[in-house]
Motif scaffolding. Structure first.
Motif, PDB file in Angstrom:
ATOM      1  N   THR A  38     -30.099  -7.587  -9.839  1.00 47.42           N
ATOM      2  CA  THR A  38     -29.910  -8.181  -7.930  1.00 47.42           C
ATOM      3  C   THR A  38     -31.342  -7.886  -7.257  1.00 47.42           C
ATOM      4  OG1 THR A  38     -28.479  -6.830  -8.059  1.00 47.42           O
ATOM      5  CG2 THR A  38     -27.726  -9.266  -9.045  1.00 47.42           C
ATOM      6  N   THR A  39     -32.389  -7.186  -7.272  1.00 44.40           N
ATOM      7  CA  THR A  39     -33.010  -6.358  -6.767  1.00 44.40           C
ATOM      8  C   THR A  39     -34.531  -6.474  -7.095  1.00 44.40           C
ATOM      9  OG1 THR A  39     -33.232  -4.002  -7.110  1.00 44.40           O
ATOM     10  CG2 THR A  39     -31.486  -5.058  -5.336  1.00 44.40           C
ATOM     11  N   VAL A  40     -35.463  -7.218  -6.052  1.00 44.48           N
ATOM     12  CA  VAL A  40     -36.411  -7.022  -6.520  1.00 44.48           C
ATOM     13  C   VAL A  40     -37.398  -5.270  -7.007  1.00 44.48           C
ATOM     14  CG1 VAL A  40     -38.664  -7.248  -6.040  1.00 44.48           C
ATOM     15  CG2 VAL A  40     -37.702  -8.935  -4.842  1.00 44.48           C
ATOM     16  N   ALA A  43     -36.124  -5.114 -10.556  1.00 52.65           N
ATOM     17  CA  ALA A  43     -36.572  -5.962 -11.005  1.00 52.65           C
ATOM     18  C   ALA A  43     -38.093  -5.297 -11.500  1.00 52.65           C
ATOM     19  CB  ALA A  43     -37.302  -7.195 -10.569  1.00 52.65           C
ATOM     20  N   VAL A  52     -32.128 -11.786 -14.829  1.00 59.11           N
ATOM     21  CA  VAL A  52     -32.264 -11.869 -12.965  1.00 59.11           C
ATOM     22  C   VAL A  52     -32.149 -12.621 -12.022  1.00 59.11           C
ATOM     23  CG1 VAL A  52     -35.226 -10.185 -12.835  1.00 59.11           C
ATOM     24  CG2 VAL A  52     -35.005 -12.573 -12.888  1.00 59.11           C
ATOM     25  N   LEU A  54     -31.815 -12.843  -8.564  1.00 56.73           N
ATOM     26  CA  LEU A  54     -32.627 -12.542  -7.147  1.00 56.73           C
ATOM     27  C   LEU A  54     -32.342 -13.711  -5.917  1.00 56.73           C
ATOM     28  CD1 LEU A  54     -35.927 -11.644  -8.436  1.00 56.73           C
ATOM     29  CD2 LEU A  54     -33.919  -9.977  -7.752  1.00 56.73           C
ATOM     30  N   GLU A  55     -31.955 -13.209  -5.071  1.00 53.22           N
ATOM     31  CA  GLU A  55     -32.193 -13.821  -2.856  1.00 53.22           C
ATOM     32  C   GLU A  55     -32.943 -13.263  -2.490  1.00 53.22           C
ATOM     33  OE1 GLU A  55     -28.152 -14.227  -1.917  1.00 53.22           O
ATOM     34  OE2 GLU A  55     -26.661 -15.038  -3.817  1.00 53.22           O
ATOM     35  N   ASP A  71     -37.035  -9.598  -0.821  1.00 54.28           N
ATOM     36  CA  ASP A  71     -36.483  -9.151  -0.675  1.00 54.28           C
ATOM     37  C   ASP A  71     -36.444  -7.667   0.151  1.00 54.28           C
ATOM     38  OD1 ASP A  71     -36.224  -7.417  -2.207  1.00 54.28           O
ATOM     39  OD2 ASP A  71     -34.178  -8.195  -4.093  1.00 54.28           O
ATOM     40  N   ARG A  97     -32.117 -19.001  -3.400  1.00 54.10           N
ATOM     41  CA  ARG A  97     -31.490 -17.646  -5.017  1.00 54.10           C
ATOM     42  C   ARG A  97     -32.586 -17.901  -6.337  1.00 54.10           C
ATOM     43  NH1 ARG A  97     -26.393 -19.531  -5.221  1.00 54.10           N
ATOM     44  NH2 ARG A  97     -26.024 -17.832  -3.663  1.00 54.10           N
TER      45      ARG A  97
END
Length: 122
Positions: A38-40, A43, A52, A54-55, A71, A97
């Motif tokens: 959920t995070t760069v 990743a 993944v 991601l936001e 992010d 998203r």
């Protein structure tokens, strides 16, 4: 003759049936059991094909289907097919998203996200 052919076909039908097990897998290394990143930052360290979610924001376009995404934890390149982009216009300030998977370039050094869908967060 027709009867023999019909009997032969009827006997062969059970061999063509196909079933698939959809329950949990024994090995945690399969793509279906991998935790979603959920995070760069995560990743950038994840194995290939890791899913993944991601936001963050697309900060700029690098090439035809390549973008830079950021992010709070860092930035990574995205590869997005035109049909996966939202129909609505957006810019570098629009929160998004991103759903996809981690992939690597041919030299296996640089990671990027192969994007399956982009949604505008409201």
């Amino acid at each position: 003759m027709k009867t023999r052919l019909l009997v032969a076909l009827l006997l062969a039908v059970p061999f063509f049936a196909h079933a698939e097990f959809t329950g949990p897998r024994a090995s945690s290394s399969s793509a279906g059991n991998r935790a979603v990143v959920t995070t760069v930052a995560a990743a950038n360290k994840a194995a290939e094909y890791t899913p993944v979610l991601l936001e963050g924001k697309i900060t700029r376009q690098l090439a035809s289907e390549r973008y830079e995404f950021a992010d709070a934890t860092g930035s990574i390149q995205l590869e997005i097919d035109d049909d996966s982009l939202p129909a609505e216009k957006f810019d570098q300030t629009t929160p998004l998203r991103i759903k996809g998977k981690v992939d690597r370039r041919w030299n296996h050094r640089q990671r990027y996200i192969d994007v399956k869908s982009v949604q505008i967060i409201r």
